[in-house]
Scaffold this motif. Structure first.
Motif, PDB file in Angstrom:
ATOM      1  N   SER A   3       0.823  -1.206   0.000  1.00 38.38           N
ATOM      2  CA  SER A   3       0.000   0.000   0.000  1.00 38.38           C
ATOM      3  C   SER A   3       0.858   1.257   0.000  1.00 38.38           C
ATOM      4  O   SER A   3       0.486   2.274  -0.598  1.00 38.38           O
ATOM      5  N   LEU A  38       0.587   4.228  -2.693  1.00 39.88           N
ATOM      6  CA  LEU A  38       0.370   5.632  -2.340  1.00 39.88           C
ATOM      7  C   LEU A  38       1.432   6.534  -2.955  1.00 39.88           C
ATOM      8  O   LEU A  38       1.137   7.639  -3.421  1.00 39.88           O
ATOM      9  N   ALA A  56       0.457   6.923  -6.494  1.00 36.28           N
ATOM     10  CA  ALA A  56      -0.831   7.578  -6.694  1.00 36.28           C
ATOM     11  C   ALA A  56      -0.783   9.074  -6.428  1.00 36.28           C
ATOM     12  O   ALA A  56      -1.525   9.842  -7.050  1.00 36.28           O
ATOM     13  N   ILE A  57       0.085   9.528  -5.523  1.00 38.65           N
ATOM     14  CA  ILE A  57       0.074  10.945  -5.163  1.00 38.65           C
ATOM     15  C   ILE A  57       0.827  11.798  -6.168  1.00 38.65           C
ATOM     16  O   ILE A  57       0.760  13.028  -6.086  1.00 38.65           O
TER      17      ILE A  57
END
Length: 486
Positions: A421, A425, A428-429
Motif C-alpha cells: 500500500s 500511495l 498515486a500521489i
C-alpha cells in the motif's frame, strides 16, 4: 532418563498425555560448527528453494522501470502491487487449506504465464498489464506460506539466515538482475528487453515448479494439528540429513507439540490480541522498507548520475544494484550469530546520517547542477542503498516468528499489504505517472531521515532479539510493546 527429568522439572509443559515418551537414542555431545549444521539441515532451506526463484521474479517486476511510452497512466505501475495484494489475500486464506506444494506449483505456473505474455506481445499495453497482475498474484500467493514454512521447518540456529535470504536477498537479486539487463540490452535490438524479462520469468517459473514438486515439504506442525503424528515425524526426518529418526527428531517433535498445545489453549480472539503488538511493529517496519527503497531513491540516483558523470555511465547503476544485493546478503549470514537487532541499529543510524546529508545538499538548488556536488550525492546514495538493505533485512525474519499460530498467515499477509500500500500511495500521489520532480527530493530524504531516527530508537526499545529462540520464546518477547532485551 534420571538426568533428563532433573533438567526439565522446572519447565511448564502441557499435560503428560499430550506429549509422548520416546525411547532413548544416542546423542552426539560435541558441538557442531556452522558448516556442519547447515549441511545437516540443508533440506530445510531446500524446501523454500522454489519460493526463492519466485521472489527473484517478483523483484524483477518491482525493479522494472519500463518504457516511458508504456507508463502514460498510473494503472500500469500500480498493477503489480495490486496483483500482489490480491494474491496475498487469497494465499492467506488457502495457506492451511490446500497443500502448500500445490500452491507453490500453481504460483510457478503463473510466473511462467506472465513470462509468456511478455514474449508474445511486449508492445501491447494489455499484455503488459496482464503480465504484471499475474506475476504480482503469484508472489502474493506464496508470501504467507513461505514464512510459515521457514518458521516451522527451519531449526532456530538457521531460521534468521533462511528467512532473510528468501525474503530480502532474493528480492534484491531480482532487482539487480533487472538493472543489469535493462541497461545492457541494446536499444535498437529487434528482440525487446521486455521479452528478455519474459524469458527469465519462464525460466524461474519452470525451475520453481520442479523444485516445489521435488523438494518442498509440508509443515510438521500442520500434521500435528490434524492428529497425524507419524506424518509429522516423517517430515522431521526428511528435513535433516541423514534421513533417519534421531534424538533431535524427537526433541523437535516435542517442541512442536508444546508450541501447538499452547496455541490451542487460547481462543482466536486472544491470539489476535496477543499478536497485535507484533503486527503493529512489523507493519511499520515493512512500511519503512517500502519508503526507504522506493522509486524516489532510484530517481535521485539517476539524476545524480546524469549530472555528475553522464547518462551513458551505466556502470554506476550496476554498482547501485549490486550494493543493495550485497548488503542484504551480508546481513543474511550474520542474523543467527550477531542477532537481529545489531544490523538494524547500525543500518538505521547510518541511514539517518546519510539521508539528512542528502537532504541538506539537495535543498540548495545551486547544487543541483554542480558536477562535483552531484558526485558526492552519487556516492552517498550508493552508501545509503547498502545500509538501507542492511537495516530492513530483519523484517523477513520477524515475519516467520512473531505471530501466534492461529493468526500467523493472516498477520503476515496484513504486514505485506501495508508494504504494498505504501508503494501504491507513492505512485498515486504523483501528478504525472512515473514522473518525479527533483525539487521533491529534499522533503523525501528529510522524511526518510526522520523515520530512520524513529526506527533507530524503536529498535532499541521495542523490537526484541530473537536469535536462536524457539517459536514459543519468540512469542513471549513479541507480546510486549516495550522490549529492551538485547
Amino acid at each position: 532418563m534420571r538426568n533428563q527429568s532433573k533438567t526439565n522439572e522446572n519447565v511448564n509443559y502441557p499435560p503428560r498425555s499430550a506429549v509422548p515418551t520416546f525411547p532413548a537414542l544416542p546423542r552426539a555431545e560435541e558441538p557442531e560448527g556452522w558448516l556442519r549444521t547447515n549441511q545437516k539441515n540443508k533440506p530445510q532451506s531446500n524446501s523454500s528453494a522454489a519460493a526463492t526463484l519466485l521472489f527473484i521474479s517478483g523483484g524483477m517486476f518491482l525493479g522494472d522501470p519500463g518504457k516511458d511510452v508504456y507508463f502514460t497512466n498510473k494503472h500500469l505501475p500500480l498493477s503489480w502491487f495490486i496483483g500482489a495484494i490480491i494474491g496475498v489475500i487469497v494465499g492467506a486464506i488457502i495457506c492451511n487449506r490446500i497443500p502448500k506444494k500445490l500452491i507453490t506449483c500453481f504460483a510457478s505456473l503463473l510466473v511462467t504465464i506472465s513470462g509468456i505474455l511478455l514474449i508474445a506481445d511486449p508492445r501491447s499495453l494489455n499484455a503488459l498489464l496482464a503480465a504484471r497482475y499475474i506475476n504480482g498474484c503469484a508472489l502474493g500467493l506464496v508470501f504467507p506460506l513461505t514464512f510459515v514454512l521457514v518458521g516451522e521447518q527451519v531449526v532456530k540456529s538457521l531460521r534468521g539466515m533462511t528467512a532473510a535470504m528468501v525474503g530480502s536477498m532474493c528480492f534484491q537479486l531480482g532487482i539487480f538482475l533487472q538493472i543489469i539487463y535493462s541497461y545492457m540490452w541494446p536499444k535498437d535490438s529487434s528482440f525487446d528487453g521486455t521479452q528478455m524479462m519474459g524469458i527469465l520469468s519462464i525460466l524461474w517459473g519452470f525451475i520453481s515448479f520442479i523444485l516445489a514438486f521435488i523438494l518442498q515439504l509440508e509443515s510438521p506442525i500442520l500434521y500435528l494439528s490434524r492428529g497425524q503424528e507419524e506424518m509429522a515425524i516423517d517430515i522431521l526426518r526428511r528435513l535433516q540429513r541423514p534421513f533417519t529418526v534421531t534424538h533431535e527428531t524427537y526433541e523437535q517433535l516435542i517442541e512442536h507439540k508444546h508450541y501447538l498445545a499452547e496455541s490451542k489453549e487460547i481462543t482466536l480472539r486472544q491470539s489476535v490480541i496477543i499478536g497485535l503488538p507484533a503486527l503493529v511493529k512489523i507493519s511499520f517496519y515493512r512500511a519503512f522498507s517500502a519508503i526507504s527503497c522506493c522509486f524516489y531513491t532510484y530517481f535521485a540516483f539517476s539524476y545524480a548520475t546524469s549530472i555528475a558523470i553522464g547518462q551513458d555511465a551505466i556502470w554506476t547503476y550496476y554498482v547501485y544494484g549490486c550494493l543493495a544485493w550485497v548488503g542484504s546478503m551480508i546481513v543474511s549470514f550474520t542474523l543467527d550469530s550477531k542477532g537481529r537487532k545489531t544490523p538494524m541499529i547500525v543500518g538505521f543510524f547510518v541511514c539517518s546520517c546519510l539521508t539528512f546529508a542528502l537532504a541538506g545538499i539537495l535543498h540548495d538548488k545551486r547544487n543541483l547542477k554542480n558536477t562535483e556536488t552531484m558526485t558526492i550525492v552519487l556516492l552517498l546514495l550508493m552508501a545509503y542503498q547498502f545500509f538501507a538493505t542492511i537495516s530492513t533485512a530483519s523484517s523477513s525474519v520477524y515475519l516467520s516468528e512473531a505471530f501466534p499460530l492461529p493468526v500467523k498467515q493472516y498477520f503476515i499477509a496484513i504486514a505485506f499489504i501495508v508494504e504494498m500500500s505504501v508503494h501504491i500511495l507513492i505512485i498515486a500521489i504523483r501528478s504525472e505517472p512515473w514522473r518525479f520532480n527533483v525539487y521533491d527530493l529534499p522533503a523525501y530524504f528529510y522524511t526518510v531521515g526522520g523515520l530512520s531516527i524513529l526506527f533507530f530508537f524503536l529498535t532499541i526499545v521495542a523490537l526484541p532479539e530473537t536469535k536462536k529462540d524457539t517459536l514459543r520464546e519468540c512469542l513471549v518477547k513479541f507480546r510486549k510493546f516495550i522490549n529492551y532485551q538485547y
